[in-house]
Write a protein that holds these residues in place. Sequence first.
Motif, PDB file in Angstrom:
ATOM      1  N   LEU A 181       0.799  -1.221   0.000  1.00 31.16           N
ATOM      2  CA  LEU A 181       0.000   0.000   0.000  1.00 31.16           C
ATOM      3  C   LEU A 181       0.832   1.271   0.000  1.00 31.16           C
ATOM      4  O   LEU A 181       0.497   2.220  -0.718  1.00 31.16           O
ATOM      5  CB  LEU A 181      -0.969  -0.010   1.193  1.00 31.16           C
ATOM      6  N   PRO A 182       1.916   1.374   0.767  1.00 31.30           N
ATOM      7  CA  PRO A 182       2.692   2.632   0.729  1.00 31.30           C
ATOM      8  C   PRO A 182       3.194   2.997  -0.665  1.00 31.30           C
ATOM      9  O   PRO A 182       3.376   4.180  -0.956  1.00 31.30           O
ATOM     10  CB  PRO A 182       3.862   2.334   1.681  1.00 31.30           C
ATOM     11  N   VAL A 183       3.407   2.005  -1.533  1.00 32.42           N
ATOM     12  CA  VAL A 183       3.905   2.288  -2.878  1.00 32.42           C
ATOM     13  C   VAL A 183       2.870   3.053  -3.702  1.00 32.42           C
ATOM     14  O   VAL A 183       3.213   3.940  -4.492  1.00 32.42           O
ATOM     15  CB  VAL A 183       4.302   0.978  -3.581  1.00 32.42           C
ATOM     16  N   ILE A 184       1.594   2.711  -3.522  1.00 28.99           N
ATOM     17  CA  ILE A 184       0.533   3.322  -4.335  1.00 28.99           C
ATOM     18  C   ILE A 184      -0.299   4.327  -3.537  1.00 28.99           C
ATOM     19  O   ILE A 184      -1.338   4.777  -4.018  1.00 28.99           O
ATOM     20  CB  ILE A 184      -0.390   2.232  -4.919  1.00 28.99           C
ATOM     21  N   LEU A 185       0.156   4.691  -2.354  1.00 25.86           N
ATOM     22  CA  LEU A 185      -0.655   5.543  -1.487  1.00 25.86           C
ATOM     23  C   LEU A 185      -0.886   6.924  -2.108  1.00 25.86           C
ATOM     24  O   LEU A 185      -2.020   7.415  -2.132  1.00 25.86           O
ATOM     25  CB  LEU A 185       0.019   5.678  -0.120  1.00 25.86           C
ATOM     26  N   VAL A 186       0.173   7.536  -2.617  1.00 24.69           N
ATOM     27  CA  VAL A 186       0.027   8.882  -3.192  1.00 24.69           C
ATOM     28  C   VAL A 186      -0.835   8.865  -4.457  1.00 24.69           C
ATOM     29  O   VAL A 186      -1.769   9.676  -4.581  1.00 24.69           O
ATOM     30  CB  VAL A 186       1.411   9.499  -3.468  1.00 24.69           C
ATOM     31  N   PRO A 187      -0.581   7.976  -5.435  1.00 23.46           N
ATOM     32  CA  PRO A 187      -1.491   7.936  -6.598  1.00 23.46           C
ATOM     33  C   PRO A 187      -2.932   7.635  -6.215  1.00 23.46           C
ATOM     34  O   PRO A 187      -3.863   8.214  -6.797  1.00 23.46           O
ATOM     35  CB  PRO A 187      -0.901   6.816  -7.469  1.00 23.46           C
TER      36      PRO A 187
ATOM     37  N   TRP B 265     -10.866  -4.091   9.546  1.00 28.19           N
ATOM     38  CA  TRP B 265     -11.065  -3.566  10.898  1.00 28.19           C
ATOM     39  C   TRP B 265      -9.767  -2.976  11.439  1.00 28.19           C
ATOM     40  O   TRP B 265      -9.770  -1.958  12.140  1.00 28.19           O
ATOM     41  CB  TRP B 265     -11.563  -4.682  11.815  1.00 28.19           C
ATOM     42  N   ASN B 266      -8.649  -3.604  11.106  1.00 30.58           N
ATOM     43  CA  ASN B 266      -7.354  -3.140  11.607  1.00 30.58           C
ATOM     44  C   ASN B 266      -6.654  -2.179  10.651  1.00 30.58           C
ATOM     45  O   ASN B 266      -5.491  -1.833  10.874  1.00 30.58           O
ATOM     46  CB  ASN B 266      -6.441  -4.342  11.871  1.00 30.58           C
ATOM     47  N   ALA B 267      -7.332  -1.763   9.572  1.00 34.63           N
ATOM     48  CA  ALA B 267      -6.708  -0.848   8.615  1.00 34.63           C
ATOM     49  C   ALA B 267      -6.395   0.493   9.285  1.00 34.63           C
ATOM     50  O   ALA B 267      -7.195   1.014  10.067  1.00 34.63           O
ATOM     51  CB  ALA B 267      -7.625  -0.646   7.413  1.00 34.63           C
ATOM     52  N   PHE B 268      -5.242   1.034   8.930  1.00 33.49           N
ATOM     53  CA  PHE B 268      -4.840   2.307   9.537  1.00 33.49           C
ATOM     54  C   PHE B 268      -4.351   3.326   8.507  1.00 33.49           C
ATOM     55  O   PHE B 268      -4.799   4.474   8.497  1.00 33.49           O
ATOM     56  CB  PHE B 268      -3.730   2.068  10.566  1.00 33.49           C
TER      57      PHE B 268
END
Length: 265
Positions: A110-116, A197-200
């Motif tokens: 997820l951090p790789v595609i977070l900005v796009p 549920w644990n997504a942050f």
Amino acid sequence: MPIRLRARLAYVLAAVTVAPLVWLLVTVLKPADELFEVALPTRLTLDNLLYVLTEVPIGRYMLNSFVVSAAVTVVALVLHSMAAYALARLRFPGRQLIFSVIVSTLLVSLPVILVPLFLVARQLGLLDTYAGLILPAIFHAFGIFLLRQYYLTIPRELEEAADLDGCGYLRRWWQVVVPLSRPVLASLAVLFFLANWNAFLWPLTATRDPGLRMVQVGIATLQGQYGSAWNYVLAATVIAAVPTLIAFVLGQRRLVEAIKTSGLK
């Protein structure tokens, strides 16, 4: 390995696993002035739990997490099941290539595609909405992979019998395949619910409205820049863990059955 030795090893591993949970529960029941003491508490108190339940909108946070987790789970199970059935049974050009591309997305974190992803969500007006929390979390290659592996184990004769009765692909999937895949669907439901549920990271990025905070983001707000109320953080953690514990206890047998029958190593 002898049976007794395996049993003792299992007890040791169980103790190592349970010990942090016991420490967490004991710490939550400690008074604030004894929080960081290694010794057992001189007295037990429910003040930490009562403060979180009354002064922190933990109920709102948990409701947001439940709405998002339940919606993602239901929609993902339907779409992943349909995609997996197409990849397992239908014959069309590029099927293996499509499956390989889908599985390869497991290598992208997820951090790789977070900005796009944030830029696309902002362009579509999905920030600070339930849709912005739900839609990006629906697709996950693991669900398609697990269901496809399971569908490959279902005898084709069952679908051929449905074909003789005039069923098309959609009716075969709905009336034959889905009822037979209840164990793996139940296990995926548990996994999807727990993961969301644990997504942050994405809920923290996609929402600024306090009314849309999910439970993990809400717990993080109890930590300040120069200090943290760790007694309240731990109390909120215990409260937030109750639904996930219930979901895991109810679905653990289905989870094990699905992994055994889907060919996962």
